[in-house]
Design a protein around this motif. Structure first.
Motif, PDB file in Angstrom:
ATOM      1  N   GLN A  99       7.743  -5.773   8.980  1.00 51.10           N
ATOM      2  CA  GLN A  99       7.372  -6.397  10.251  1.00 51.10           C
ATOM      3  C   GLN A  99       5.854  -6.531  10.371  1.00 51.10           C
ATOM      4  OE1 GLN A  99       9.911  -3.802  12.798  1.00 51.10           O
ATOM      5  NE2 GLN A  99      10.652  -5.765  13.584  1.00 51.10           N
ATOM      6  N   GLN A 100       5.127  -5.540   9.884  1.00 51.85           N
ATOM      7  CA  GLN A 100       3.666  -5.637   9.908  1.00 51.85           C
ATOM      8  C   GLN A 100       3.177  -6.771   9.016  1.00 51.85           C
ATOM      9  OE1 GLN A 100       2.458  -1.679   8.836  1.00 51.85           O
ATOM     10  NE2 GLN A 100       2.759  -0.893  10.900  1.00 51.85           N
ATOM     11  N   TYR A 101       3.815  -6.971   7.860  1.00 54.82           N
ATOM     12  CA  TYR A 101       3.453  -8.094   6.989  1.00 54.82           C
ATOM     13  C   TYR A 101       3.668  -9.416   7.717  1.00 54.82           C
ATOM     14  CZ  TYR A 101       3.846  -4.697   3.082  1.00 54.82           C
ATOM     15  OH  TYR A 101       3.719  -3.620   2.236  1.00 54.82           O
ATOM     16  N   ALA A 102       4.808  -9.536   8.403  1.00 54.19           N
ATOM     17  CA  ALA A 102       5.103 -10.763   9.148  1.00 54.19           C
ATOM     18  C   ALA A 102       4.107 -10.959  10.285  1.00 54.19           C
ATOM     19  CB  ALA A 102       6.530 -10.717   9.684  1.00 54.19           C
ATOM     20  N   ASP A 103       3.808  -9.889  11.021  1.00 53.29           N
ATOM     21  CA  ASP A 103       2.831  -9.976  12.109  1.00 53.29           C
ATOM     22  C   ASP A 103       1.457 -10.381  11.585  1.00 53.29           C
ATOM     23  OD1 ASP A 103       4.765  -9.209  13.964  1.00 53.29           O
ATOM     24  OD2 ASP A 103       4.054  -7.133  14.104  1.00 53.29           O
ATOM     25  N   HIS A 104       1.073  -9.808  10.453  1.00 51.08           N
ATOM     26  CA  HIS A 104      -0.228 -10.135   9.861  1.00 51.08           C
ATOM     27  C   HIS A 104      -0.277 -11.609   9.460  1.00 51.08           C
ATOM     28  CE1 HIS A 104      -4.039  -9.505   7.892  1.00 51.08           C
ATOM     29  NE2 HIS A 104      -3.541 -10.008   6.767  1.00 51.08           N
ATOM     30  N   ARG A 132       0.838  -1.203   0.000  1.00 49.54           N
ATOM     31  CA  ARG A 132       0.000   0.000   0.000  1.00 49.54           C
ATOM     32  C   ARG A 132       0.871   1.250   0.000  1.00 49.54           C
ATOM     33  NH1 ARG A 132      -2.327  -2.057   5.494  1.00 49.54           N
ATOM     34  NH2 ARG A 132      -0.124  -1.718   5.723  1.00 49.54           N
ATOM     35  N   ILE A 133       0.312   2.345  -0.431  1.00 50.85           N
ATOM     36  CA  ILE A 133       1.047   3.615  -0.452  1.00 50.85           C
ATOM     37  C   ILE A 133       1.512   3.995   0.962  1.00 50.85           C
ATOM     38  CG2 ILE A 133      -0.979   5.124  -0.285  1.00 50.85           C
ATOM     39  CD1 ILE A 133       2.132   5.794  -2.437  1.00 50.85           C
ATOM     40  N   SER A 134       0.737   3.624   1.971  1.00 50.17           N
ATOM     41  CA  SER A 134       1.113   3.958   3.351  1.00 50.17           C
ATOM     42  C   SER A 134       2.309   3.132   3.848  1.00 50.17           C
ATOM     43  CB  SER A 134      -0.080   3.755   4.285  1.00 50.17           C
ATOM     44  OG  SER A 134      -0.521   2.406   4.237  1.00 50.17           O
ATOM     45  N   ASP A 135       2.726   2.115   3.091  1.00 44.85           N
ATOM     46  CA  ASP A 135       3.872   1.285   3.458  1.00 44.85           C
ATOM     47  C   ASP A 135       5.195   1.846   2.930  1.00 44.85           C
ATOM     48  OD1 ASP A 135       2.032  -0.539   4.513  1.00 44.85           O
ATOM     49  OD2 ASP A 135       2.003  -1.760   2.694  1.00 44.85           O
ATOM     50  N   ILE A 136       5.139   2.961   2.200  1.00 48.13           N
ATOM     51  CA  ILE A 136       6.282   3.460   1.430  1.00 48.13           C
ATOM     52  C   ILE A 136       6.991   4.606   2.157  1.00 48.13           C
ATOM     53  CG2 ILE A 136       6.913   4.502  -0.795  1.00 48.13           C
ATOM     54  CD1 ILE A 136       5.890   1.588  -0.927  1.00 48.13           C
ATOM     55  N   ASP A 137       8.324   4.606   2.048  1.00 48.19           N
ATOM     56  CA  ASP A 137       9.127   5.700   2.596  1.00 48.19           C
ATOM     57  C   ASP A 137       9.361   6.765   1.514  1.00 48.19           C
ATOM     58  OD1 ASP A 137      11.246   4.873   0.918  1.00 48.19           O
ATOM     59  OD2 ASP A 137      12.360   3.919   2.538  1.00 48.19           O
TER      60      ASP A 137
END
Length: 143
Positions: A31-36, A15-20
């Protein structure tokens, strides 16, 4: 130690919110992907997270290691595996591999985890037994 042979897998769209600012996925998003994927894996095993918490138990990450291999950018999608590795004692490992749909390795994440007794604020002595007792299909958790 034993590990899950058929790893649990989910697909996540970046998602766009995942981008630096350099248009790469941030390390926090990895880390959020792994947690999910871990949360989805627990649910697929039939463990009720709300019952776990109600009973005063909470999974915790004690250590996290990320190894980046290829960049992810907005518009990409990634397959995230989740494998539980059990040994003796109060801790266990959760290993995540992120790959593009074509199989290219993007990143690996390795966690040392525990199951916290929320009242005593100590780790449960045998987390594998607790997870196995609560799961409808403990094989999904490598048990």
């Amino acid at each position: 130690m034993t590990t899950l042979s058929d790893e649990f897998r989910i697909r996540i769209d970046v998602r766009i919110s995942d981008i630096d600012p350099q248009l790469h996925v941030t390390s926090a998003a990895y880390q959020q992907y792994a947690d999910h994927s871990r949360f989805e894996c627990v649910q697929a095993a039939g463990v009720s997270v709300s019952e776990l918490l109600r009973d005063g138990l909470g999974p915790v990450n004690l250590e996290a290691v990320i190894k980046f291999h290829r960049e992810l950018r907005v518009g990409d999608c990634v397959d995230v595996t989740c494998a539980w590795v059990w040994g003796g004692g109060k801790t266990y490992r959760v290993e995540n591999t992120l790959r593009r749909p074509d199989g290219e390795l993007v990143a690996t994440l390795s966690y040392v985890c525990g199951l916290l007794d929320l009242e005593r604020r100590t780790l449960v002595a045998d987390p594998a037994a607790v997870w196995a007792a609560r799961a409808k299909d403990p094989t999904i958790l490598g048990l």
